[in-house]
Design a protein around this motif. Sequence first.
Motif, PDB file in Angstrom:
ATOM      1  N   HIS A 187      -4.644   7.386  -0.439  1.00 22.67           N
ATOM      2  CA  HIS A 187      -6.374   7.052  -1.101  1.00 22.67           C
ATOM      3  C   HIS A 187      -7.490   6.663   0.201  1.00 22.67           C
ATOM      4  O   HIS A 187      -6.436   5.427   1.262  1.00 22.67           O
ATOM      5  CB  HIS A 187      -6.229   6.241  -1.685  1.00 22.67           C
ATOM      6  N   ILE A 188      -7.898   5.761   0.382  1.00 28.85           N
ATOM      7  CA  ILE A 188      -8.237   4.795   0.680  1.00 28.85           C
ATOM      8  C   ILE A 188      -9.225   4.274   0.390  1.00 28.85           C
ATOM      9  O   ILE A 188     -10.172   2.217   0.920  1.00 28.85           O
ATOM     10  CB  ILE A 188     -10.068   5.326   1.835  1.00 28.85           C
ATOM     11  N   ASP A 189      -9.370   3.581  -0.863  1.00 29.63           N
ATOM     12  CA  ASP A 189      -9.753   1.514  -1.530  1.00 29.63           C
ATOM     13  C   ASP A 189      -9.104   1.042  -1.734  1.00 29.63           C
ATOM     14  O   ASP A 189      -7.245   1.427  -1.442  1.00 29.63           O
ATOM     15  CB  ASP A 189      -9.956   2.296  -3.079  1.00 29.63           C
ATOM     16  N   ALA A 190      -9.284  -0.323  -1.253  1.00 30.86           N
ATOM     17  CA  ALA A 190      -8.191  -1.243  -1.015  1.00 30.86           C
ATOM     18  C   ALA A 190      -8.563  -2.702  -1.798  1.00 30.86           C
ATOM     19  O   ALA A 190      -9.768  -2.806  -2.409  1.00 30.86           O
ATOM     20  CB  ALA A 190      -8.704  -1.425   0.097  1.00 30.86           C
ATOM     21  N   ILE A 191      -7.365  -2.963  -1.994  1.00 29.45           N
ATOM     22  CA  ILE A 191      -7.668  -4.352  -3.316  1.00 29.45           C
ATOM     23  C   ILE A 191      -8.575  -5.573  -2.554  1.00 29.45           C
ATOM     24  O   ILE A 191      -8.764  -5.486  -1.281  1.00 29.45           O
ATOM     25  CB  ILE A 191      -6.474  -4.831  -3.849  1.00 29.45           C
ATOM     26  N   PRO A 192      -8.773  -6.227  -3.214  1.00 26.51           N
ATOM     27  CA  PRO A 192      -9.663  -7.535  -2.557  1.00 26.51           C
ATOM     28  C   PRO A 192      -8.568  -7.910  -1.500  1.00 26.51           C
ATOM     29  O   PRO A 192      -7.579  -8.301  -2.267  1.00 26.51           O
ATOM     30  CB  PRO A 192      -9.970  -8.870  -3.835  1.00 26.51           C
ATOM     31  N   ASN A 193      -9.038  -8.345  -0.350  1.00 23.64           N
ATOM     32  CA  ASN A 193      -7.928  -8.755   0.647  1.00 23.64           C
ATOM     33  C   ASN A 193      -6.989  -8.211   1.326  1.00 23.64           C
ATOM     34  O   ASN A 193      -6.014  -8.797   1.323  1.00 23.64           O
ATOM     35  CB  ASN A 193      -8.334 -10.419   0.173  1.00 23.64           C
ATOM     36  N   ALA A 194      -7.168  -7.004   0.900  1.00 22.15           N
ATOM     37  CA  ALA A 194      -5.993  -6.429   1.554  1.00 22.15           C
ATOM     38  C   ALA A 194      -5.910  -5.894   3.379  1.00 22.15           C
ATOM     39  O   ALA A 194      -6.245  -6.513   3.964  1.00 22.15           O
ATOM     40  CB  ALA A 194      -6.343  -5.231   0.937  1.00 22.15           C
ATOM     41  N   GLY A 195      -5.341  -5.220   3.278  1.00 20.80           N
ATOM     42  CA  GLY A 195      -5.031  -4.221   5.715  1.00 20.80           C
ATOM     43  C   GLY A 195      -5.544  -3.470   5.677  1.00 20.80           C
ATOM     44  O   GLY A 195      -6.198  -2.597   5.118  1.00 20.80           O
ATOM     45  N   LYS A 196      -5.412  -2.939   6.818  1.00 19.71           N
ATOM     46  CA  LYS A 196      -6.262  -1.473   7.298  1.00 19.71           C
ATOM     47  C   LYS A 196      -4.912  -0.355   6.772  1.00 19.71           C
ATOM     48  O   LYS A 196      -6.005   0.783   6.944  1.00 19.71           O
ATOM     49  CB  LYS A 196      -6.000  -1.746   8.239  1.00 19.71           C
ATOM     50  N   TYR A 197      -3.913  -0.613   6.271  1.00 25.60           N
ATOM     51  CA  TYR A 197      -3.301   0.852   6.324  1.00 25.60           C
ATOM     52  C   TYR A 197      -2.476   1.031   5.560  1.00 25.60           C
ATOM     53  O   TYR A 197      -2.358   2.509   5.028  1.00 25.60           O
ATOM     54  CB  TYR A 197      -1.983   0.551   7.321  1.00 25.60           C
ATOM     55  N   ASP A 198      -2.462   0.803   3.996  1.00 31.87           N
ATOM     56  CA  ASP A 198      -2.352   0.643   2.618  1.00 31.87           C
ATOM     57  C   ASP A 198      -3.771   2.006   2.866  1.00 31.87           C
ATOM     58  O   ASP A 198      -4.405   2.093   2.360  1.00 31.87           O
ATOM     59  CB  ASP A 198      -2.402  -0.587   2.464  1.00 31.87           C
ATOM     60  N   GLY A 199      -2.640   3.181   2.150  1.00 32.90           N
ATOM     61  CA  GLY A 199      -3.595   4.495   1.100  1.00 32.90           C
ATOM     62  C   GLY A 199      -3.844   5.266   3.438  1.00 32.90           C
ATOM     63  O   GLY A 199      -4.106   6.363   3.549  1.00 32.90           O
ATOM     64  N   VAL A 200      -4.565   4.001   4.012  1.00 27.10           N
ATOM     65  CA  VAL A 200      -5.557   4.671   5.048  1.00 27.10           C
ATOM     66  C   VAL A 200      -4.324   5.503   5.950  1.00 27.10           C
ATOM     67  O   VAL A 200      -4.795   6.756   6.645  1.00 27.10           O
ATOM     68  CB  VAL A 200      -5.845   3.676   6.055  1.00 27.10           C
ATOM     69  N   VAL A 201      -2.814   5.342   6.354  1.00 27.83           N
ATOM     70  CA  VAL A 201      -2.498   6.037   7.354  1.00 27.83           C
ATOM     71  C   VAL A 201      -2.366   7.491   6.466  1.00 27.83           C
ATOM     72  O   VAL A 201      -1.663   8.069   7.329  1.00 27.83           O
ATOM     73  CB  VAL A 201      -0.793   4.889   7.447  1.00 27.83           C
ATOM     74  N   GLY A 202      -1.912   7.240   5.240  1.00 25.78           N
ATOM     75  CA  GLY A 202      -1.495   8.701   4.797  1.00 25.78           C
ATOM     76  C   GLY A 202      -2.574   9.342   4.324  1.00 25.78           C
ATOM     77  O   GLY A 202      -3.271  11.484   4.860  1.00 25.78           O
ATOM     78  N   VAL A 203      -4.255   9.131   5.181  1.00 21.63           N
ATOM     79  CA  VAL A 203      -5.667  10.059   5.276  1.00 21.63           C
ATOM     80  C   VAL A 203      -5.179  10.377   5.962  1.00 21.63           C
ATOM     81  O   VAL A 203      -5.656  11.161   6.209  1.00 21.63           O
ATOM     82  CB  VAL A 203      -6.532   8.789   4.194  1.00 21.63           C
TER      83      VAL A 203
END
Length: 412
Positions: free
Chosen positions: A82-98
């Motif tokens: 996924h590329i959605d990110a919670i408020p005040n998140a980082g760059k990598y959660d989900g994005v690395v997999g996409v």
Amino acid sequence: MNLEIDRDRLCSEIEVLAAISDGEPPAVTRIVFTPTDLKARAWLRARCEDSGLTVRQDAIGNTFARWNGSDPAAPAVGTGSHIDAIPNAGKYDGVVGVLGGLEAIRALRRGGFRPTNSIELLVFTSEEPTRFGIGCLGSRLLSGSLSAEAAKRLKDGDGESIEDVRRKAGFRGDLDEVKLPGGYYQAFVELHIEQGPILERQQTPLGVVTSIAAPASMRIAIEGAGGHAGGVLMPDRHDALCAAAELILAIENAARSSGAVDTVATVGICEVFPGAINSIPSRVRLSADIRDTNPERRDGVIRAMENTCNAISANRRVAIHIEPLNADAPAESAPSVVEALSNACRKHQQAFLPMISRAYHDSLFMSLIAPVAMLFIPCRNGYSHRPDEYASPEDIARGTLVLADALATLSA
Ligand code: GLV
Ligand code: MN
Ligand code: MN
């Protein structure tokens, strides 16, 4: 086949995507169907098309970017996140997999690989629960674990229905059509940062996920009585925030005393009304997120929380209402996909740990309709869901290489 990951390009794409954000850098905030999310989607779509993939989107905005195999009728091999990110998140959660998934596909193409099964990058809509209260919206609909009717009842914090929000964002068609036909995927693999400290502590570069813990969440509304902070004497109070404080600690205690480290509970939202220094809180809204590898033990914590609510309600004479949002079963990875990932690690002489995912992922729901496994890379200090989340270029490239190899095996 000569498989080479273009690490610099992949890492610079991660930076470009991180800059499409509503957060103050380095924080990333990208909430589903906001203008920022739509801008990120358009950017990503262009990267997929530049890479020669054929892109389609379904009615909830799940995005499929396909590289046709020599047998286009055969079930596809999927990868993505996924590329959605919670408020005040980082760059990598989900994005690395996409972006790692996209780079894995590009590396396979560059290396001259010819898949038999099509390989498809899948970018899920709203893995994060921020806007509609429930996580993994896209994969719940794809797997049929959430019906279109139930999805249509979801509203965001401003009371706008998902139907209105998605249509305004340009996603047409009927939510009934999102569910994938049986056998659509032959296998699905998700690359992700670990979001915990185990790989780093064990100095192991990769984790192969064998199961995903069972998540549950709920909203809790506490109604007490407001009044003047000076005028109302203590015996006469029904302070909703004091009730909430007791409840929050009771939830923490129930998780701590479950007898297992695998039980975790978090109250992440606490909204106080009216929120004035000289006014007794009359209303509090909380969220609770309770997870465990063992769903019965998790449900034991939920029952303990419910009993505490009854006791607090009686003692303090406040009304407490619990609205369950989700209570999902855990997922087991498919041995065939675990084996493809483990063999790819061995082939590239990379040590790996079999591990449990304590975070949930779209793979939890994809496992209902396809053989699934996940590949974890370390993230510094185990930090995630915070702006200083970090995964090194080496670890990202290593994970992408192993992913590419596993995709090749699964689609050959
Ligand atoms: C996913 O973001 C989770 O909360 O596990
Ligand atoms: Mn997340
Ligand atoms: Mn994630």
